[in-house]
Write a protein that holds these residues in place. Structure first.
Motif, short mmCIF file in Angstrom:
data_model
loop_
_atom_site.label_atom_id
_atom_site.label_comp_id
_atom_site.label_asym_id
_atom_site.label_seq_id
_atom_site.Cartn_x
_atom_site.Cartn_y
_atom_site.Cartn_z
N GLN A 89 -6.37 46.92 -24.55
CA GLN A 89 -7.47 47.76 -25.02
C GLN A 89 -8.84 47.14 -24.76
OE1 GLN A 89 -4.66 47.34 -27.19
NE2 GLN A 89 -3.97 49.11 -26.01
N THR A 94 -15.06 45.07 -25.56
CA THR A 94 -15.48 45.68 -26.82
C THR A 94 -16.25 44.71 -27.70
OG1 THR A 94 -13.53 47.10 -26.80
CG2 THR A 94 -14.66 46.81 -28.91
N PHE A 95 -15.66 43.53 -27.90
CA PHE A 95 -16.29 42.58 -28.81
C PHE A 95 -17.43 41.82 -28.14
CE2 PHE A 95 -12.30 43.61 -30.79
CZ PHE A 95 -12.69 43.82 -32.10
N LYS A 98 -20.35 44.87 -28.28
CA LYS A 98 -20.49 45.78 -29.42
C LYS A 98 -21.85 45.70 -30.11
CE LYS A 98 -18.26 43.03 -33.07
NZ LYS A 98 -19.28 43.11 -34.12
N LEU A 100 -24.63 45.43 -28.41
CA LEU A 100 -25.64 45.99 -27.49
C LEU A 100 -25.78 47.49 -27.77
CD1 LEU A 100 -24.93 44.66 -23.85
CD2 LEU A 100 -26.93 44.16 -25.28
N PRO A 101 -26.91 47.94 -28.24
CA PRO A 101 -27.04 49.37 -28.58
C PRO A 101 -27.35 50.22 -27.35
CG PRO A 101 -29.01 48.19 -29.25
CD PRO A 101 -28.10 47.18 -28.61
N ILE A 102 -26.39 50.26 -26.43
CA ILE A 102 -26.53 51.02 -25.18
C ILE A 102 -25.35 51.97 -25.09
CG2 ILE A 102 -26.64 50.86 -22.65
CD1 ILE A 102 -27.43 47.91 -22.95
N PRO A 103 -25.56 53.24 -24.70
CA PRO A 103 -24.43 54.15 -24.50
C PRO A 103 -23.36 53.50 -23.62
CG PRO A 103 -26.46 55.39 -24.44
CD PRO A 103 -26.85 53.93 -24.51
N PHE A 104 -22.12 53.54 -24.10
CA PHE A 104 -21.03 52.76 -23.50
C PHE A 104 -19.97 53.65 -22.88
CE2 PHE A 104 -16.68 51.01 -24.62
CZ PHE A 104 -16.60 50.12 -23.58
N GLY B 189 -21.96 57.92 -26.58
CA GLY B 189 -22.05 57.08 -27.77
C GLY B 189 -22.19 55.60 -27.50
N LYS B 190 -22.80 54.91 -28.46
CA LYS B 190 -22.86 53.46 -28.48
C LYS B 190 -21.67 52.95 -29.32
CE LYS B 190 -26.81 53.23 -30.71
NZ LYS B 190 -27.44 54.51 -31.10
N ILE B 191 -21.33 51.70 -29.15
CA ILE B 191 -20.29 51.12 -30.01
C ILE B 191 -20.91 50.86 -31.39
CG2 ILE B 191 -18.75 49.18 -30.41
CD1 ILE B 191 -18.47 48.83 -27.43
N ASP B 193 -19.96 49.31 -35.22
CA ASP B 193 -18.99 48.49 -35.93
C ASP B 193 -19.47 48.26 -37.36
OD1 ASP B 193 -17.11 46.70 -36.79
OD2 ASP B 193 -17.78 45.04 -35.53
N LEU B 312 -11.81 51.32 -31.21
CA LEU B 312 -11.56 50.35 -30.14
C LEU B 312 -10.72 49.20 -30.69
CD1 LEU B 312 -15.16 50.61 -28.66
CD2 LEU B 312 -13.09 51.78 -27.86
N PRO B 325 -14.33 48.18 -34.02
CA PRO B 325 -15.52 48.90 -33.54
C PRO B 325 -15.10 50.31 -33.10
CG PRO B 325 -15.24 46.77 -32.43
CD PRO B 325 -13.96 47.08 -33.13
#
Lengths: 341, 341
Positions: A89, A94-95, A98, A100-104, B189-191, B193, B312, B325
């Motif tokens: 996964q 992901t970690f 996570k 970073l406030p950017i569309p992913f 979307g952004k991640i 958590d 995630l 997250p």
């Protein structure tokens, strides 16, 4: 306008610029032949964490911060972050990103992920959806061995066909305009499954996917290997590289002169005991970002065909006795004008 | 030209058409409230295979073939296949589509994958890179439980906050033109958590990502919940749905009237013992393709905001005590003109 020039290949209306590239690697990678080219070499491949998976996320987080800094940008400038890895996964990714406030947009292409990130990122920019895209891929030797092969403490002997997963993260900032090497075409791979089931011979599993990609690219573009200064696959290692040369020769293409593989370049087989070479998502990512990117900036390389290769292997599929399907994604990069970071 | 209307949202210059949608589900899903809407219901959720993972790949393969047939197309018409699942290394996808000779871009968005496939697919089409894109997502209850929670034979009691992974595959054919519902905007979307660590309470883990997406969408578009006939999240279930209603109310948005969740719709909590509802990549995928798509075709729904949600989560991250997250991807779909398949 963007031009589709074949079933798998598109050419960009306006080349997409690789504004910056950064590489952060582990100790063994730093001791290898490319050591001097990487931006950061971690003294401790655990990165001060208590697990290999968390360590991989640290490589991701630090390298993403580094590439933004090299590009002279902040996370607010970036419209999309596109990345992935080969852990279950994509937890390294992901970690690692996570905070970073950017569309992913998460990607899964196993070790071809860097090619997928550059391909999709370039299409999003050329399509008018972004000015800047952050793309990257990571892997960690210990986390990958634990997941796909044997626990390291067992000390299982590895066959000569085995590759060693590269520890690190490679990342690029793609841009709509500005200075730097340019992505001019992408050729997207199909899944190719030739029935290989040996996770200790990933080169053989992936070579047919690289060949399929190369044939599609040459047939659709009308180019030959000689139209490139260098053609570089991701992590086929010595075994897979040799297979590609032989299979392409049968198809009438001479790949003997300007074709190499990141898995061959990154380790010294004689002194580093790395058997068939390097592998993992980071293998092509850090080798491109550390070694090839500056050569494209300086003009030492004018045009390269970069083909990260991925074995779509899962520990679960291996237990079930399933094959190892593979995929490869091709990116044509040409030397840009002006300064690079 | 394509219009970026905010940090996370783009509107298409020319809406992208959803030419066809198909859903293939397991027996329990077929017995639920939406049973009559699905294209195919498997009598045997093992699909005649000897493992759950292989069964999931059968759902993928059969449903991909079905959606192509419904669209009146063959694999040769499709420029990209974009899909993923939540098994380790997306093996449901890999083995489900490996015999489709279409350029493959693997996605990882956990249970938000259908939203990611529709978003990236629509951007590739609007960007001029494809005429047709095949997108989909799959999951299988037994394979997911084995991987993320407890082996089923143990018969571990599940808390009321737990959701049940939907077995099946949902797929769409996106097209540059033609008849059918239209994708007019995507919000990526952004991640997010918030520190939730309980894999038996995915609704709580994902609700903040859905809220973050909703707030971004409303703020960037200037719309309110009342601008939509229906707003549908992917698999928050009863627990997550309630959290979204409460959190959005605090932000000044009334979500009490036209907001539902695929995880609530797909099972009957009273008679099917499904606790908080359905989840998994297939939850939003099959509910959209089976239940909502025909309503968009008929005009019963004029405008919907579809938000597949993803946790995630990895079995490895859970063992390491890490958080879950989450991410959510929003797609605005409007009723098209003419016939649908």
């Amino acid at each position: 306008m963007t031009k589709r020039i074949g079933r798998q290949t598109v050419a960009f209306s306006k080349p997409v610029v690789i504004r910056a590239a950064a590489s952060t690697v582990g100790k063994k990678e730093g001791e290898g032949p490319l050591g001097q080219y990487f931006d950061e070499i971690a003294e401790d491949s655990m990165m001060g964490e208590d697990s290999w998976e968390k360590a991989e996320s640290c490589f991701v987080a630090e390298n993403m911060a580094l590439v933004l800094k090299k590009a002279g940008l902040t996370h607010e400038d970036i419209q999309y972050v596109l990345c992935g890895d080969l852990l279950n996964q994509c937890m390294g990714t992901t970690f690692g990103i996570k905070d970073l406030p950017i569309p992913f947009l998460g990607l899964f292409g196993a070790c071809s992920t860097m090619g997928e990130a550059m391909s999709v990122g370039a299409m999003l920019i050329d399509g008018g959806f972004a000015e800047y895209v952050l793309g990257g891929a990571s892997s960690h030797f210990c986390a990958a061995e634990k997941q796909f092969r044997f626990p390291l403490p067992l000390g299982i002997q590895r066959p000569q066909s085995a590759t060693r997963t590269v520890t690190g993260d490679g990342a690029v900032v793609l841009a709509k305009e500005g200075e730097g090497p340019q992505i001019t075409m992408v050729t997207t791979g199909k899944i190719i499954d030739m029935g290989i089931t040996d996770a200790q011979n990933m080169g053989a599993a992936m070579a047919p996917a690289a060949v399929d990609l190369l044939l599609a690219h040459f047939q659709e573009t009308g180019r030959t290997p000689q139209d490139y200064d260098v053609i570089v696959t991701g992590d086929l290692g010595y075994v897979g590289h040799q297979l590609v040369v032989e299979l392409m020769a049968k198809e009438g293409y001479d790949m003997s002169e300007n074709y190499t593989d990141c898995g061959i370049l990154i380790f010294d087989r004689e002194t580093q005991d790395t058997h068939s070479g390097g592998s993992g998502c980071a293998c092509s990512a850090v080798t491109f970002c550390g070694y090839f990117y500056p050569k494209l900036c300086s003009g030492e390389i004018n045009r390269m065909l970069f083909i990260p290769t991925g074995a779509l292997l899962s520990a679960d599929s291996a237990v079930l006795g399933l094959t190892i399907p593979a995929v490869a994604h091709g990116v044509v990069i040409e030397s840009g004008k002006g300064s690079c970071t």
